[in-house]
Design a protein around this motif. Structure first.
Motif, PDB file in Angstrom:
ATOM      1  N   ALA A  40     -24.348  -3.140  -0.297  1.00  0.00           N
ATOM      2  CA  ALA A  40     -25.118  -3.205   0.946  1.00  0.00           C
ATOM      3  C   ALA A  40     -24.204  -3.142   2.179  1.00  0.00           C
ATOM      4  O   ALA A  40     -24.625  -2.679   3.236  1.00  0.00           O
ATOM      5  CB  ALA A  40     -25.946  -4.483   0.985  1.00  0.00           C
ATOM      6  N   LEU A  41     -22.956  -3.581   2.042  1.00  0.00           N
ATOM      7  CA  LEU A  41     -22.025  -3.546   3.170  1.00  0.00           C
ATOM      8  C   LEU A  41     -21.574  -2.126   3.500  1.00  0.00           C
ATOM      9  O   LEU A  41     -21.174  -1.857   4.624  1.00  0.00           O
ATOM     10  CB  LEU A  41     -20.798  -4.411   2.882  1.00  0.00           C
ATOM     11  CG  LEU A  41     -21.013  -5.913   2.894  1.00  0.00           C
ATOM     12  CD1 LEU A  41     -19.740  -6.624   2.475  1.00  0.00           C
ATOM     13  CD2 LEU A  41     -21.443  -6.386   4.265  1.00  0.00           C
ATOM     14  N   GLY A  42     -21.611  -1.258   2.532  1.00  0.00           N
ATOM     15  CA  GLY A  42     -21.191   0.122   2.773  1.00  0.00           C
ATOM     16  C   GLY A  42     -19.721   0.331   2.475  1.00  0.00           C
ATOM     17  O   GLY A  42     -19.010  -0.570   2.034  1.00  0.00           O
ATOM     18  N   ALA A  43     -19.251   1.533   2.740  1.00  0.00           N
ATOM     19  CA  ALA A  43     -17.883   1.912   2.385  1.00  0.00           C
ATOM     20  C   ALA A  43     -16.882   1.685   3.513  1.00  0.00           C
ATOM     21  O   ALA A  43     -15.698   1.885   3.319  1.00  0.00           O
ATOM     22  CB  ALA A  43     -17.858   3.381   1.972  1.00  0.00           C
ATOM     23  N   THR A  44     -17.312   1.291   4.691  1.00  0.00           N
ATOM     24  CA  THR A  44     -16.400   1.094   5.814  1.00  0.00           C
ATOM     25  C   THR A  44     -15.783  -0.301   5.738  1.00  0.00           C
ATOM     26  O   THR A  44     -16.482  -1.301   5.921  1.00  0.00           O
ATOM     27  CB  THR A  44     -17.142   1.245   7.152  1.00  0.00           C
ATOM     28  OG1 THR A  44     -17.838   2.475   7.151  1.00  0.00           O
ATOM     29  CG2 THR A  44     -16.177   1.178   8.305  1.00  0.00           C
ATOM     30  N   PRO A  45     -14.475  -0.400   5.456  1.00  0.00           N
ATOM     31  CA  PRO A  45     -13.859  -1.726   5.365  1.00  0.00           C
ATOM     32  C   PRO A  45     -13.624  -2.333   6.749  1.00  0.00           C
ATOM     33  O   PRO A  45     -13.290  -1.637   7.697  1.00  0.00           O
ATOM     34  CB  PRO A  45     -12.531  -1.444   4.666  1.00  0.00           C
ATOM     35  CG  PRO A  45     -12.229  -0.024   4.952  1.00  0.00           C
ATOM     36  CD  PRO A  45     -13.550   0.675   5.137  1.00  0.00           C
ATOM     37  N   SER A  46     -13.830  -3.618   6.830  1.00  0.00           N
ATOM     38  CA  SER A  46     -13.530  -4.361   8.054  1.00  0.00           C
ATOM     39  C   SER A  46     -13.271  -5.819   7.687  1.00  0.00           C
ATOM     40  O   SER A  46     -13.586  -6.255   6.579  1.00  0.00           O
ATOM     41  CB  SER A  46     -14.684  -4.268   9.059  1.00  0.00           C
ATOM     42  OG  SER A  46     -15.793  -5.000   8.606  1.00  0.00           O
ATOM     43  N   VAL A  47     -12.711  -6.554   8.602  1.00  0.00           N
ATOM     44  CA  VAL A  47     -12.430  -7.963   8.358  1.00  0.00           C
ATOM     45  C   VAL A  47     -13.730  -8.736   8.182  1.00  0.00           C
ATOM     46  O   VAL A  47     -13.851  -9.593   7.299  1.00  0.00           O
ATOM     47  CB  VAL A  47     -11.590  -8.553   9.512  1.00  0.00           C
ATOM     48  CG1 VAL A  47     -11.417 -10.051   9.346  1.00  0.00           C
ATOM     49  CG2 VAL A  47     -10.244  -7.857   9.588  1.00  0.00           C
ATOM     50  N   LEU A  48     -14.722  -8.428   9.000  1.00  0.00           N
ATOM     51  CA  LEU A  48     -16.008  -9.107   8.902  1.00  0.00           C
ATOM     52  C   LEU A  48     -16.685  -8.812   7.564  1.00  0.00           C
ATOM     53  O   LEU A  48     -17.260  -9.705   6.943  1.00  0.00           O
ATOM     54  CB  LEU A  48     -16.918  -8.680  10.054  1.00  0.00           C
ATOM     55  CG  LEU A  48     -18.266  -9.387  10.143  1.00  0.00           C
ATOM     56  CD1 LEU A  48     -18.071 -10.895  10.263  1.00  0.00           C
ATOM     57  CD2 LEU A  48     -19.066  -8.857  11.304  1.00  0.00           C
ATOM     58  N   ALA A  49     -16.613  -7.566   7.110  1.00  0.00           N
ATOM     59  CA  ALA A  49     -17.201  -7.211   5.816  1.00  0.00           C
ATOM     60  C   ALA A  49     -16.485  -7.925   4.679  1.00  0.00           C
ATOM     61  O   ALA A  49     -17.118  -8.378   3.719  1.00  0.00           O
ATOM     62  CB  ALA A  49     -17.151  -5.705   5.605  1.00  0.00           C
TER      63      ALA A  49
END
Length: 84
Positions: A40-49
C-alpha cells in the motif's frame, strides 16, 4: 478448567511454534500484514514510509507475542533431547 495451547515449545532453544489453526493464523498475519502495508505504501522509498512500515511490522508482532504468552507454555530454554 483446562488450558488449550495454541503454541508449543520449540525442540531446541527458547520460543514457540504454532500447533493449532489459531496459532497458524496469527503467524500468517505476522507475514501478511507488513507485506500488505508495504504494498500500500508503493515503490517510492522515503523515511516516513520506512517508519510506517516499521510501525506496521510492530503492530503485527505485538499481538502474536501477546497471544503466544497467553496461549502457550511458559517460555524457558530447552536443550536437544530435553523433555518437558
Amino acid at each position: 478448567m483446562t488450558r488449550h495451547n495454541w503454541f508449543a515449545r520449540t525442540p531446541r532453544g527458547r520460543g514457540w511454534t504454532p500447533i493449532t489453526w489459531q496459532g497458524w493464523a496469527l503467524a500468517l498475519a505476522l507475514v501478511v500484514v507488513p507485506l500488505a502495508f508495504g504494498g500500500a505504501l508503493g515503490a517510492t522509498p522515503s523515511v516516513l514510509a520506512g517508519a510506517a512500515y516499521g510501525a506496521a511490522s510492530a503492530f503485527a508482532l505485538l499481538p502474536l507475542l501477546w497471544m503466544a504468552i497467553l496461549k502457550g507454555p511458559a517460555p524457558r530454554w530447552r536443550y536437544v533431547g530435553q523433555d518437558d
